[in-house]
Design an enzyme around this catalytic site. Structure first.
Site, PDB file in Angstrom:
ATOM      1  N   ASP A  64      -1.036  -1.094  -3.959  1.00 48.09           N
ATOM      2  CA  ASP A  64      -2.630  -0.888  -4.026  1.00 48.09           C
ATOM      3  C   ASP A  64      -3.172   0.711  -3.960  1.00 48.09           C
ATOM      4  OD1 ASP A  64      -5.586  -1.016  -3.350  1.00 48.09           O
ATOM      5  OD2 ASP A  64      -5.281  -2.115  -1.510  1.00 48.09           O
ATOM      6  N   GLU A 123      -6.472   1.233  -4.908  1.00 49.96           N
ATOM      7  CA  GLU A 123      -7.848   1.309  -4.768  1.00 49.96           C
ATOM      8  C   GLU A 123      -8.349   1.454  -3.139  1.00 49.96           C
ATOM      9  OE1 GLU A 123     -11.530  -1.735  -5.663  1.00 49.96           O
ATOM     10  OE2 GLU A 123      -9.645  -2.786  -4.992  1.00 49.96           O
ATOM     11  N   HIS A 124      -7.600   0.967  -2.439  1.00 54.46           N
ATOM     12  CA  HIS A 124      -7.990   1.138  -0.761  1.00 54.46           C
ATOM     13  C   HIS A 124      -7.032   1.954   0.058  1.00 54.46           C
ATOM     14  CE1 HIS A 124      -9.530  -3.071  -1.766  1.00 54.46           C
ATOM     15  NE2 HIS A 124     -10.630  -2.514  -1.376  1.00 54.46           N
ATOM     16  N   GLY A 125      -5.895   2.586  -0.847  1.00 56.13           N
ATOM     17  CA  GLY A 125      -4.880   3.487  -0.204  1.00 56.13           C
ATOM     18  C   GLY A 125      -5.026   4.678  -1.114  1.00 56.13           C
ATOM     19  N   ARG A 181       0.801  -1.118   0.082  1.00 54.63           N
ATOM     20  CA  ARG A 181      -0.194  -0.050  -0.036  1.00 54.63           C
ATOM     21  C   ARG A 181       1.021   1.376  -0.057  1.00 54.63           C
ATOM     22  NH1 ARG A 181      -4.599   0.599   4.356  1.00 54.63           N
ATOM     23  NH2 ARG A 181      -5.970   2.229   3.252  1.00 54.63           N
TER      24      ARG A 181
END
Length: 135
Positions: free
Chosen positions: A48, A50-52, A27
């Site tokens: 990542d 998308e989530h970070g 991340r």
């Protein structure tokens, strides 16, 4: 785990040839972890976004660290972020991961699609145990 060199086949070809590859899901921000992945001999990392955070300046630093250590980079983006996916490729990412896709191509041809289960994975201890969702 193979050292990267000018004559080394692409990640795609290595996968197609059945070569066992090793990587890590990271991340942002984690430039140091990208460097450690290279020193450890990993073949690729998945960053990542998308989530970070999806900061392209930070992403460029990660891509530079990866290139310095011969590590291929796949960037995970959200499903509704085609502009970010293109920017990642422009910055030098090896490829893009679209984890929230709900269809896949079937052997019948590109127009025939089969629904698959929606899934997700966040690199955070707070989400442990909730990595998969029902269709």
């Amino acid at each position: 785990m193979t050292a990267r060199g000018p004559g080394r086949p692409s990640l795609k070809r290595r996968l197609a040839a059945g070569e066992r590859l090793y990587g890590a899901l990271l991340r942002l921000p984690s430039e140091t972890l990208v460097e450690m992945a290279g020193v450890a001999g990993l073949d690729y990392v998945v960053l990542d976004c998308e989530h970070g955070p999806a900061d392209t300046t930070a992403l460029q630093h990660h891509l530079t660290a990866a290139a310095a250590h011969g590590v291929d980079v796949l960037v995970r983006v959200g499903a509704a972020e085609p502009a970010l996916a293109l920017r990642c490729l422009d910055l030098g990412a090896t490829g893009i991961v679209h984890p929230t896709s709900t269809a896949r191509r079937t052997p019948g041809g590109p127009s025939r699609r089969t629904a698959i289960r929606r899934w997700g994975s966040a690199v955070s201890p707070r989400t442990a145990g909730r990595a998969a969702s029902a269709p």
